[in-house]
Structures are given as structure tokens and as C-alpha cells.
Motif scaffolding. Structure first.
Motif, PDB file in Angstrom:
ATOM      1  N   LEU A  66       0.815  -1.218   0.000  1.00 36.38           N
ATOM      2  CA  LEU A  66       0.000   0.000   0.000  1.00 36.38           C
ATOM      3  C   LEU A  66       0.852   1.273   0.000  1.00 36.38           C
ATOM      4  O   LEU A  66       0.518   2.256  -0.677  1.00 36.38           O
ATOM      5  CB  LEU A  66      -0.944  -0.019   1.216  1.00 36.38           C
ATOM      6  N   GLY A  70       0.808   4.066  -2.836  1.00 32.46           N
ATOM      7  CA  GLY A  70       0.649   5.496  -2.551  1.00 32.46           C
ATOM      8  C   GLY A  70       1.728   6.326  -3.238  1.00 32.46           C
ATOM      9  O   GLY A  70       1.459   7.432  -3.729  1.00 32.46           O
ATOM     10  N   ASP A 170      -4.296   4.767   2.531  1.00 32.79           N
ATOM     11  CA  ASP A 170      -2.936   4.421   2.943  1.00 32.79           C
ATOM     12  C   ASP A 170      -2.716   4.801   4.413  1.00 32.79           C
ATOM     13  O   ASP A 170      -2.249   4.002   5.233  1.00 32.79           O
ATOM     14  CB  ASP A 170      -1.981   5.227   2.032  1.00 32.79           C
TER      15      ASP A 170
END
Lengths: 186, 80
Positions: A66, A70, A170
Motif C-alpha cells: 500500500l 501510494g 494508505d
């Protein structure tokens, strides 16, 4: 003579309404984590036993997935501002692909729990676990839909708004992961 | 901080938290250190990815609320 007034809202980067959403989502998840942490104090051993059933390695990998997703979303914003449409779409596609990887790992963990007979009502730990991670996973799915839409239009303002949503997803995971998976285990 | 440096920082802090989880031996300091790492990561996302570094007043407001939240979580987690 015209005068331009800069308000506090104007100082916020990106779409103000996305910030309203971000603040409200952070408040919801934050309240959930505080209640979870307080309830854990009423049954430390029960929560520790339940937590031991979780896939910490898988969740750790998902953190890397993640965070990297991002980064790709943040890069897409810069690329869109430079008018590099193809590179923006590639970056958004990469971010979305990692979002799918996140969901696949999360789905495998849910399937493993289901196979072990663990569900929402097994223990209050799992009630919180499914509520918080399930709600978060729903946001990941929403983020994938948003990525598809902003990649199609590929306008800088839209890409920035989509990336803002993804960074909120995130950020929530970065707070969920240690509280649900690590605290009480170490 | 540019987005790539932010990503490197987030990865390093994630590795640190994992090491603390593995080698922490159940110590309260390890729990608190993991939460401090999460606190710093959240600030990095807010400032570098969400762009609050360019909006100092909003950044201070978010930092205050985040700090209160993390202190509450740390207080509740110190007894686990």
C-alpha cells in the motif's frame, strides 16, 4: 480595484470536499481504534489469543504494497501536472494493480479465517477486526473505481483528488496495522 | 520532502516496526516504539503525499489531532 482574499480553505491542497471526507473517515477509524484499544484492556489474554490467529507477515507485506501504491499515486499527480498523459495512466495503473494485490492478500486472510471457523462472533477481537479491516477494504475497492475514472479523464485536478483519496486509505492502514496486528503481540 | 524520499522513509519505518515486533520480547518500550513509528509514518503521508507541508497552519492542526490520537492509543496500549 479587485481584491483577492485567500481563505484558510484555499490554503488546503486539492479539493476541499475530499479533505472533509478525509477528516470524517479518519475520525471514524480513529474512534474505532480507540474503542478497540479500550475494550482490549478488559480481556488481554483473550485478545492476545485471537490476535495470534492473524497473518502478521501478510499484513506486513500489505503495508509495503500500500505504501508503494501510494508512492505511484503521488507520482501520477506530478506527471499529470506536466501533461504526461500516458505516464500518468501507467502510474495510476501500477497503483491500482498494487491495490488489487492488497485485496488479494486480505481476501486470502479472510478465507483462511473462514476455513478455521473464525467469524464476526468468534470473539470481540474479531468483531473489531472484521469491522475495521472490512471497512478499510471497502475503501480500497472504492479507490480502485476512482483510479479507473481519473485515469480515463486524466485531468490534473481529478488525478490529484483521486490520489488524495488513496493517501487517506494508505494513512488509515498505517494506523490500523500496528494497533490490530502488532500491539499486544510483541 | 519529495514523494520518493517519503516512500523510502515509510519503507524504512515499516522495516523498523517489523524488527521491533520480532525482537521486542514483549517489552512496553517496543510497543511504544512501534506506535511512534506509525505516528511518524502518518505525518509523512500527511505532509509529503497529501501536501500539507505547503499548508503549515493545516499541518499544525492535523499534527495536533494526530498527536492526541496517538497519545491515547499509546496510553491504552502500554498496559497490554
Amino acid at each position: 480595484m479587485s481584491e483577492t482574499r485567500v481563505t484558510a480553505i484555499d490554503a488546503l491542497p486539492g479539493e476541499f470536499m475530499m479533505w472533509v471526507l478525509i477528516m470524517s473517515e479518519l475520525a471514524v477509524f480513529g474512534a474505532g481504534l480507540i474503542v478497540f484499544s479500550a475494550v482490549r484492556l478488559t480481556d488481554l489474554s483473550g485478545f492476545a489469543d485471537a490476535q495470534a490467529q492473524l497473518h502478521t507477515v501478510g499484513a506486513g507485506v500489505n503495508t509495503v504494497v500500500l505504501v508503494t501504491s501510494g508512492w505511484l499515486a503521488a507520482r501520477a499527480v506530478g506527471l499529470a501536472e506536466k501533461g504526461r498523459v500516458r505516464a500518468t495512466r501507467v502510474s495510476l495503473g501500477g497503483a491500482a494493480a498494487l491495490g488489487v494485490v492488497f485485496l488479494w492478500i486480505k481476501g486470502a486472510e479472510y478465507a483462511d479465517k473462514a476455513a478455521a471457523g473464525i467469524n464476526f462472533e468468534t470473539h470481540s477481537f474479531f468483531t473489531f477486526y472484521y469491522l475495521l479491516t472490512g471497512f478499510h477494504a471497502a475503501h480500497v475497492i472504492a479507490g480502485l473505481v476512482i483510479f479507473a475514472l481519473v485515469a480515463w479523464k486524466c485531468q490534473p485536478r481529478l488525478v490529484e483528488t483521486g490520489a488524495q483519496f488513496w493517501h487517506m486509505v494508505d494513512l488509515v492502514w498505517l494506523l490500523l496495522f500496528p494497533v490490530l496486528y502488532l500491539v499486544g503481540r510483541v | 520532502m519529495d514523494v520518493t524520499r517519503a516512500w523510502v522513509t515509510l519503507m524504512a519505518l515499516s522495516a523498523l516496526a517489523t524488527a521491533l515486533a520480532v525482537f521486542g520480547q514483549g517489552a512496553t518500550w517496543a510497543v511504544l516504539a512501534i506506535l511512534v513509528a506509525a505516528w511518524i509514518k502518518a505525518r509523512v503521508v500527511l505532509r509529503a503525499y497529501l501536501g500539507l507541508a505547503g499548508a503549515p497552519d493545516w499541518s499544525r492542526g492535523f499534527s495536533l489531532v494526530l498527536g492526541l490520537f496517538m497519545l491515547a492509543i499509546m496510553g491504552l496500549s502500554a498496559f497490554t
